[in-house]
Design a protein around this motif. Sequence first.
Motif, PDB file in Angstrom:
ATOM      1  N   TYR A  24      39.572  63.424  62.333  1.00 18.80           N
ATOM      2  CA  TYR A  24      39.060  63.465  60.967  1.00 18.80           C
ATOM      3  C   TYR A  24      39.286  62.124  60.259  1.00 18.80           C
ATOM      4  O   TYR A  24      38.403  61.609  59.563  1.00 18.80           O
ATOM      5  N   GLU A  25      40.454  61.560  60.437  1.00 15.57           N
ATOM      6  CA  GLU A  25      40.749  60.307  59.734  1.00 15.57           C
ATOM      7  C   GLU A  25      39.816  59.186  60.175  1.00 15.57           C
ATOM      8  O   GLU A  25      39.348  58.392  59.350  1.00 15.57           O
ATOM      9  N   THR A  82      38.002  71.996  56.294  1.00 17.22           N
ATOM     10  CA  THR A  82      37.733  72.135  57.717  1.00 17.22           C
ATOM     11  C   THR A  82      38.939  72.826  58.355  1.00 17.22           C
ATOM     12  O   THR A  82      39.867  73.242  57.657  1.00 17.22           O
ATOM     13  N   LEU A 106      42.048  72.867  61.384  1.00 15.68           N
ATOM     14  CA  LEU A 106      42.937  71.905  62.044  1.00 15.68           C
ATOM     15  C   LEU A 106      44.018  72.646  62.821  1.00 15.68           C
ATOM     16  O   LEU A 106      44.747  73.473  62.247  1.00 15.68           O
ATOM     17  N   LEU A 142      37.374  61.671  56.945  1.00 19.05           N
ATOM     18  CA  LEU A 142      37.553  63.057  56.512  1.00 19.05           C
ATOM     19  C   LEU A 142      39.030  63.420  56.352  1.00 19.05           C
ATOM     20  O   LEU A 142      39.422  64.573  56.568  1.00 19.05           O
ATOM     21  N   GLY A 187      41.341  66.924  50.646  1.00 18.33           N
ATOM     22  CA  GLY A 187      41.088  67.677  51.866  1.00 18.33           C
ATOM     23  C   GLY A 187      41.927  68.942  51.913  1.00 18.33           C
ATOM     24  O   GLY A 187      43.098  68.949  51.524  1.00 18.33           O
ATOM     25  N   ALA A 222      36.201  69.980  64.322  1.00 15.75           N
ATOM     26  CA  ALA A 222      35.811  68.833  65.137  1.00 15.75           C
ATOM     27  C   ALA A 222      34.967  69.210  66.355  1.00 15.75           C
ATOM     28  O   ALA A 222      34.003  68.500  66.671  1.00 15.75           O
ATOM     29  N   TYR A 244      42.899  71.742  54.791  1.00 18.02           N
ATOM     30  CA  TYR A 244      42.848  71.905  56.239  1.00 18.02           C
ATOM     31  C   TYR A 244      43.371  73.295  56.611  1.00 18.02           C
ATOM     32  O   TYR A 244      44.532  73.621  56.367  1.00 18.02           O
ATOM     33  N   GLY A 286      31.752  62.154  56.210  1.00 14.54           N
ATOM     34  CA  GLY A 286      32.759  61.263  55.630  1.00 14.54           C
ATOM     35  C   GLY A 286      32.145  60.299  54.627  1.00 14.54           C
ATOM     36  O   GLY A 286      32.725  60.018  53.570  1.00 14.54           O
ATOM     37  N   LEU A 338      30.299  63.894  61.783  1.00 10.88           N
ATOM     38  CA  LEU A 338      31.549  63.705  61.042  1.00 10.88           C
ATOM     39  C   LEU A 338      31.483  62.443  60.197  1.00 10.88           C
ATOM     40  O   LEU A 338      31.925  62.426  59.045  1.00 10.88           O
TER      41      LEU A 338
END
Length: 434
Positions: free
Chosen positions: A253-254, A227, A229, A258, A263, A202, A265, A214, A210
């Motif tokens: 992300y949400e 990605t 996290l 994303l 996904g 991020a 993470y 997405g 982003l």
Amino acid sequence: MAELVIGQVISWAGDPFAEGPGAARLWSQGGVLIEGGHIAAVGAADSLRVAHPTARVTDYGSRLISAGFIDTHVHYPQTGIIASWGKRLIDWLNSYTFPEEMRFADPAYAAEIAARYLDLALAHGTTTMCSYCTIHTESVDAFFSAAEARGLRALAGKTCMDRNAPEGLRDTAQAAYDDSKRLLTRWHGRGRLSYVLTPRFAPTSTPGQLQALGALWAEHPDCLMQTHLSEQTDEIDWVLSLFEHARDYLDVYERHGLLGPNGVYGHAIHLTARERDRLAEMGAAVAHCPTSNTFIGSGLFDMAGLTRAGLRVGLGTDTGGGSSFSILRTMAAAYEVAQLRHTPLHPAQLWWLATQGSARALRIADKVGNIAPGMEADLVVIDLASTPAIAQRSTRATDFWEALFPTIMMGDDRAVTAVWVGGQPAARTASACA
């Protein structure tokens, strides 16, 4: 011609986190029959010899035949800077990672490092990997070309960044979308290759970038998205300062499309209860990178809590923030981290994480990660007495798991007797030592 590979064999009939060590199927004198690059049968060696008398036999004696190791989180461009001294995450990126990644605008350099990384991974028994590349499309082409030449099942994507990175390592929201779409069209589903949408994390992407990624993921939901996290606490503070309206790191992300079941993470160490539950609810996966987490001082991954919550977990070396190319060393570090959290992992759980568990995390468990009929024939052959120190300990073992555990804790590339990729022995090339 059919190939019959003989030795000790380990296969999976279930999940040892749910079922215990009995989830494994073990043959002390087993065999794996390979036809057309796939596993045709697995079972007792004598029975397979009788049933397939014309098969060409490779006998590894008491060595262990396993599905090849799977690395769910790696940065192949960081091969040359692995084991760089003394930095936490943000300083490490600025001091080592970003200067090295600048070099991947040169296609020749990208090709050189891609070949070196893949040969090092193969030498350590890794037959499938999911890699971040750089922002340069050349880095993606180099990686996939090298993986294709070796017949590997490999996943990767262009790393997208449009802020908080040096000039020359930034793209734009539109370029991230356009480049990723072109690369996806070129490589995704080509042979054994899969494209992965890859916003680095991020802090290095604007909301616009982003959102663009997405949108691209919504257009191609069969692709994975990878990605980072919640790797370090200061990183989390940075994210929340950049995205003031986010409830937490995962919410960033949400909000931009994303977060989803495909996904993956990376790290996910310092999750809130909401983040953990939301990841589980969405069916997402996390990549546990224990050598990186200890080397960069990030923290202790909560394996017991996340698996209990129902999350799919795979193992990653996180080259080069991680300090080893070896999944054996990664298993050992995962055990050590779990010990520090007072939740020890059984050898069956560690080996499953490195094979079937990682395949599940990457949504390829129907293809690799297990020795079972119909699976692709990616195998690693492990010597359980590869060094004098390991040999003297394994001779005291009273069961298979006690014999295996010293190799998990002390093994390295010397334990890897052979690697099979797509039903063929993989060449052990000189470039792995270059």
